[in-house]
Design an enzyme around this catalytic site. Structure first.
Site, mmCIF file in Angstrom:
data_model
loop_
_atom_site.group_PDB
_atom_site.id
_atom_site.type_symbol
_atom_site.label_atom_id
_atom_site.label_comp_id
_atom_site.label_asym_id
_atom_site.label_seq_id
_atom_site.Cartn_x
_atom_site.Cartn_y
_atom_site.Cartn_z
ATOM 1 N N HIS B 68 0.866 -1.196 0.000
ATOM 2 C CA HIS B 68 0.000 0.000 0.000
ATOM 3 C C HIS B 68 0.897 1.239 0.000
ATOM 4 C CE1 HIS B 68 -3.251 -2.740 1.809
ATOM 5 N NE2 HIS B 68 -3.537 -2.520 0.533
ATOM 6 N N GLU B 71 1.939 3.673 3.036
ATOM 7 C CA GLU B 71 2.502 3.091 4.261
ATOM 8 C C GLU B 71 4.032 3.111 4.168
ATOM 9 O OE1 GLU B 71 -1.544 0.353 4.377
ATOM 10 O OE2 GLU B 71 0.398 -0.669 4.353
ATOM 11 N N ARG B 126 -3.237 4.773 -1.944
ATOM 12 C CA ARG B 126 -3.094 3.405 -1.387
ATOM 13 C C ARG B 126 -2.910 2.353 -2.484
ATOM 14 N NH1 ARG B 126 -5.438 -0.067 2.736
ATOM 15 N NH2 ARG B 126 -6.489 -1.852 1.806
ATOM 16 N N HIS B 196 2.971 -3.935 6.502
ATOM 17 C CA HIS B 196 1.964 -2.878 6.323
ATOM 18 C C HIS B 196 2.005 -1.925 7.519
ATOM 19 C CE1 HIS B 196 -0.373 -4.856 2.992
ATOM 20 N NE2 HIS B 196 0.314 -5.901 3.434
ATOM 21 N N GLU B 270 1.399 -5.163 10.851
ATOM 22 C CA GLU B 270 0.907 -3.790 10.821
ATOM 23 C C GLU B 270 1.801 -3.023 11.797
ATOM 24 O OE1 GLU B 270 -1.447 -2.295 9.162
ATOM 25 O OE2 GLU B 270 -2.502 -3.931 8.167
#
Lengths: 99, 309
Positions: B68, B71, B126, B196, B270
């Protein structure tokens, strides 16, 4: 300015719906306003009790916050001026370079 | 002169690609660089293969960053991990053992077109930058485009949505290139890791359903060990668990596809933070975020060298 200063006055707001009614109200609000959802990635994934982080353009911040207040939906401003946060994120480098 | 590269700032795509060339040039015994294809806009999709060259069969770990575009901490981590692996090979026995016994396939920027666009035009972009036949909107969510429960719950079939699954599975050249590479090397790739941000979580399959994976106990303990190693750096807590219940249900994700494709340890990180800075994690936090995540990744990789009962 980075990105031609396009994010000046934009904000990132965190909303935390505590009931299904508030989840539906949020979805209605977002349907009419162009918001950039940071978390979760789509309105369909908004859940009761889950944080919703959204980027809202400067022209819509007032309308959105009025809508949230009318609906008594708990929210707080995470980033009050997105442009300055963007500058800060990489601005550190230019100050270091100057040093 | 020693190549001056600042791992504690965010870099543009051009800077990252020239850094990859320099790593390849200066570490001929530990690094191999190759392209696995081209993006929608024609940019090469570069991979760095890390590991001591041996003729014998080696298991491998795949790590991709930058699926993405917005990020940015993802590509920063991939660069940091490469730096750590190469610089500590001499004095860190754990890293030396990993590099001698495993290969690491590192893809610092998966979504090269989107990342470039997030540097030049839209900081919060994104998706990929592919064109749609019928709509003005561009791009597909590269983490909804994989051939696993494609375009089901948690993905959108509308081209303007941020979670748009694409016109068909693997429609995105970037996704197709990685899927093709992983299919080809499926016997040796034993761990898939996708980086991510943000939420501070370590996720494993399934994303697309509320069910338990067959090798749950092995994966669960690998995740628990990884977040414990991460916590040991600066006391930062990461939640861990199946993506569907820990984060939310989503279909067509690379992690589920990798698992379904036979890779027994598939994870999605994440990274920091939980929303204070969000995608705008300051450069001052690159160091601690990447240091703690490197500990977690080393723990996952070390686990591959042991047998899980």
């Amino acid at each position: 300015y980075l990105y031609n200063n396009r994010y000046a006055g934009d904000q990132v707001i965190r909303v935390t719906p505590v009931s299904n009614g508030e989840v539906e109200e949020l979805r209605r609000l977002f349907a009419n306003l162009t918001v950039d959802l940071w978390r979760p990635n789509s309105a369909a994934l908004i859940r009761e009790g889950g944080d919703v982080d959204l980027h809202v353009g400067r022209n819509h911040t007032r309308g959105l916050r009025a809508g949230l207040q009318r609906a008594h939906i708990r929210h707080k401003v995470l980033i009050s001026n997105l442009q300055s946060e963007i500058e800060k994120q990489t601005g550190y480098r230019s100050s270091r370079k100057r040093r | 002169s020693e190549f001056q590269y600042d791992y504690e700032v965010y870099h543009s795509l051009e800077e990252i690609q020239s850094w990859m060339y320099e790593m390849n040039r200066t570490h001929p015994h530990l690094v191999d660089m190759f392209s696995i294809g081209r993006s929608f806009e024609g940019r090469p999709l570069y991979i760095l293969q890390l590991g001591k060259r041996t003729r014998s069969y080696k298991k491998a770990v795949w790590i991709d960053c930058g699926v993405h575009a917005r990020e940015w901490i993802g590509p920063a981590f991939c660069q940091w991990f490469v730096k750590e692996a190469l610089h500590s090979y001499k004095y860190d026995s754990v890293m030396r053992r990993l590099m001698n016994q495993l290969n690491f396939y590192i893809m610092p920027v998966f979504n090269v077109d989107g990342y470039h666009y997030s540097w030049t035009t839209d900081r919060f972009w994104r998706k990929t930058r592919s064109k749609n036949a019928k709509y003005q909107c561009r791009g597909v969510d590269a983490n909804r485009n994989w051939k696993v429960k494609w375009c089901d719950e948690g993905a959108s079939s509308h081209p303007c949505d941020d979670t748009y699954c694409g016109p068909f599975p693997e429609s995105e050249p970037e996704v197709k290139a990685v899927a093709k590479f992983l299919r080809k090397h499926r016997k040796r790739v034993r761990a898939y890791i996708s980086i991510h941000a943000y939420a501070q979580m370590l996720l494993y399959p399934y994303s697309y359903k509320y069910a338990t994976i067959p090798n749950f106990s092995c994966v669960e303990s690998a995740a628990q060990n990884a977040v414990t190693a991460l916590y040991s750096a600066y006391g930062v807590r990461y939640r861990y668990g199946p993506a569907s219940t820990t984060l939310y249900v989503s279909s067509g994700s690379s992690m589920d596809w990798a698992y379904k494709n036979g890779i027994p340890y598939a994870f999605a990180f994440e990274l920091r933070d939980t929303g204070y800075f969000g995608f705008l994690l300051p450069e001052t936090l690159i160091n601690p975020t990447c240091t703690e995540t490197t500990r977690a990744v080393k723990t996952i990789a070390s686990g591959l060298l042991k047998k899980c009962p």
